[in-house]
Write a protein that holds these residues in place. Structure first.
Motif, short mmCIF file in Angstrom:
data_model
loop_
_atom_site.label_atom_id
_atom_site.label_comp_id
_atom_site.label_asym_id
_atom_site.label_seq_id
_atom_site.Cartn_x
_atom_site.Cartn_y
_atom_site.Cartn_z
N ALA A 166 -9.73 4.27 2.61
CA ALA A 166 -8.30 4.04 2.41
C ALA A 166 -8.06 2.89 1.44
O ALA A 166 -7.18 2.96 0.57
CB ALA A 166 -7.61 3.77 3.74
N LYS A 167 -8.84 1.85 1.57
CA LYS A 167 -8.69 0.70 0.67
C LYS A 167 -9.00 1.09 -0.78
O LYS A 167 -8.30 0.70 -1.70
CB LYS A 167 -9.61 -0.43 1.13
CG LYS A 167 -9.30 -1.75 0.51
CD LYS A 167 -10.06 -2.86 1.19
CE LYS A 167 -9.58 -4.18 0.67
NZ LYS A 167 -10.13 -5.31 1.39
N LYS A 168 -10.05 1.90 -0.98
CA LYS A 168 -10.40 2.36 -2.33
C LYS A 168 -9.32 3.27 -2.91
O LYS A 168 -9.06 3.26 -4.10
CB LYS A 168 -11.73 3.11 -2.33
CG LYS A 168 -12.94 2.24 -2.23
CD LYS A 168 -14.21 3.00 -2.55
CE LYS A 168 -14.49 4.07 -1.51
NZ LYS A 168 -15.80 4.71 -1.67
N ALA A 169 -8.69 4.07 -2.07
CA ALA A 169 -7.74 5.08 -2.53
C ALA A 169 -6.30 4.60 -2.57
O ALA A 169 -5.44 5.29 -3.11
CB ALA A 169 -7.83 6.30 -1.62
N ALA A 170 -6.03 3.43 -2.04
CA ALA A 170 -4.65 2.97 -1.86
C ALA A 170 -3.82 3.04 -3.14
O ALA A 170 -2.66 3.41 -3.10
CB ALA A 170 -4.65 1.55 -1.30
N ARG A 171 -4.39 2.73 -4.25
CA ARG A 171 -3.64 2.73 -5.52
C ARG A 171 -3.45 4.14 -6.07
O ARG A 171 -2.58 4.36 -6.90
CB ARG A 171 -4.35 1.87 -6.55
CG ARG A 171 -4.31 0.41 -6.20
CD ARG A 171 -4.92 -0.43 -7.28
NE ARG A 171 -5.06 -1.80 -6.77
CZ ARG A 171 -5.89 -2.67 -7.26
NH1 ARG A 171 -6.67 -2.35 -8.27
NH2 ARG A 171 -5.95 -3.87 -6.76
N GLN A 172 -4.27 5.07 -5.65
CA GLN A 172 -4.23 6.42 -6.19
C GLN A 172 -3.48 7.40 -5.30
O GLN A 172 -3.12 8.49 -5.75
CB GLN A 172 -5.65 6.92 -6.45
CG GLN A 172 -6.36 6.09 -7.49
CD GLN A 172 -7.81 6.51 -7.66
OE1 GLN A 172 -8.26 7.46 -7.06
NE2 GLN A 172 -8.53 5.79 -8.48
N ILE A 173 -3.24 7.05 -4.06
CA ILE A 173 -2.52 7.93 -3.13
C ILE A 173 -1.18 7.27 -2.82
O ILE A 173 -1.12 6.28 -2.08
CB ILE A 173 -3.34 8.19 -1.85
CG1 ILE A 173 -4.63 8.92 -2.22
CG2 ILE A 173 -2.51 9.00 -0.85
CD1 ILE A 173 -5.53 9.23 -1.06
N PRO A 174 -0.10 7.83 -3.38
CA PRO A 174 1.21 7.19 -3.24
C PRO A 174 1.79 7.22 -1.83
O PRO A 174 2.70 6.45 -1.53
CB PRO A 174 2.10 8.00 -4.20
CG PRO A 174 1.41 9.30 -4.38
CD PRO A 174 -0.06 9.03 -4.19
N PHE A 175 1.26 8.03 -0.96
CA PHE A 175 1.78 8.14 0.40
C PHE A 175 0.75 7.64 1.42
O PHE A 175 0.60 8.19 2.50
CB PHE A 175 2.20 9.59 0.71
CG PHE A 175 1.11 10.60 0.50
CD1 PHE A 175 0.32 11.02 1.57
CD2 PHE A 175 0.87 11.14 -0.74
CE1 PHE A 175 -0.69 11.95 1.39
CE2 PHE A 175 -0.13 12.08 -0.93
CZ PHE A 175 -0.91 12.48 0.14
N MET A 176 0.09 6.53 1.08
CA MET A 176 -0.97 5.99 1.93
C MET A 176 -0.45 5.63 3.32
O MET A 176 -1.17 5.79 4.31
CB MET A 176 -1.63 4.78 1.28
CG MET A 176 -2.83 4.26 2.06
SD MET A 176 -4.07 5.51 2.45
CE MET A 176 -4.85 5.70 0.87
#
Length: 120
Positions: free
Chosen positions: A30-40
């Motif tokens: 989640a931390k790695k993807a936070a910037r790429q997934i707008p609905f985190m």
């Protein structure tokens, strides 16, 4: 299989394949993807929904499958591919969250907001 001494993720220990991997790898991914997934925030709320013993088994199964796809390294498009890596994850997560959205409660969403604030 022995149950972890922590929380009981599904209400019945480690009987579902992939549960342990989701639990162990969720926050790192989640931390790695936070910037790429707008609905985190929705993804984190879905994670908390899977831990809720009141969530129906079918909804948990759908969410665990999607979260497993999100955290496990085997992907249609590997996560390290810049710009594209999380697009397949986004599609899978969106479909799962939309399907079980009635089971993602305000309490799950509040826990997600708090967790994201704590981890920032």
């Amino acid at each position: 299989m022995a149950q972890d001494s922590g929380f009981d993720f599904f209400g019945f220990g480690d009987k579902l394949a992939g549960e342990r991997e989701v639990r162990e790898k969720f926050w790192r991914t989640a931390k790695k993807a936070a910037r790429q997934i707008p609905f985190m925030e929705d993804v984190v709320a879905a994670y908390y929904c899977t831990m809720d013993k009141n969530t129906p088994l079918r909804a948990k199964g759908i969410l665990v499958a999607a979260l497993s796809y999100f955290v496990l390294p085997v992907d249609f498009i590997p996560d390290f591919v810049l710009g594209l890596g999380f697009t397949d994850d986004i599609a899978v997560l969106t479909a799962a969250i939309t399907t079980v959205s009635a089971h993602i409660t305000p309490a799950h969403r509040q826990a997600a907001k708090q967790a994201i604030a704590d981890k920032s």
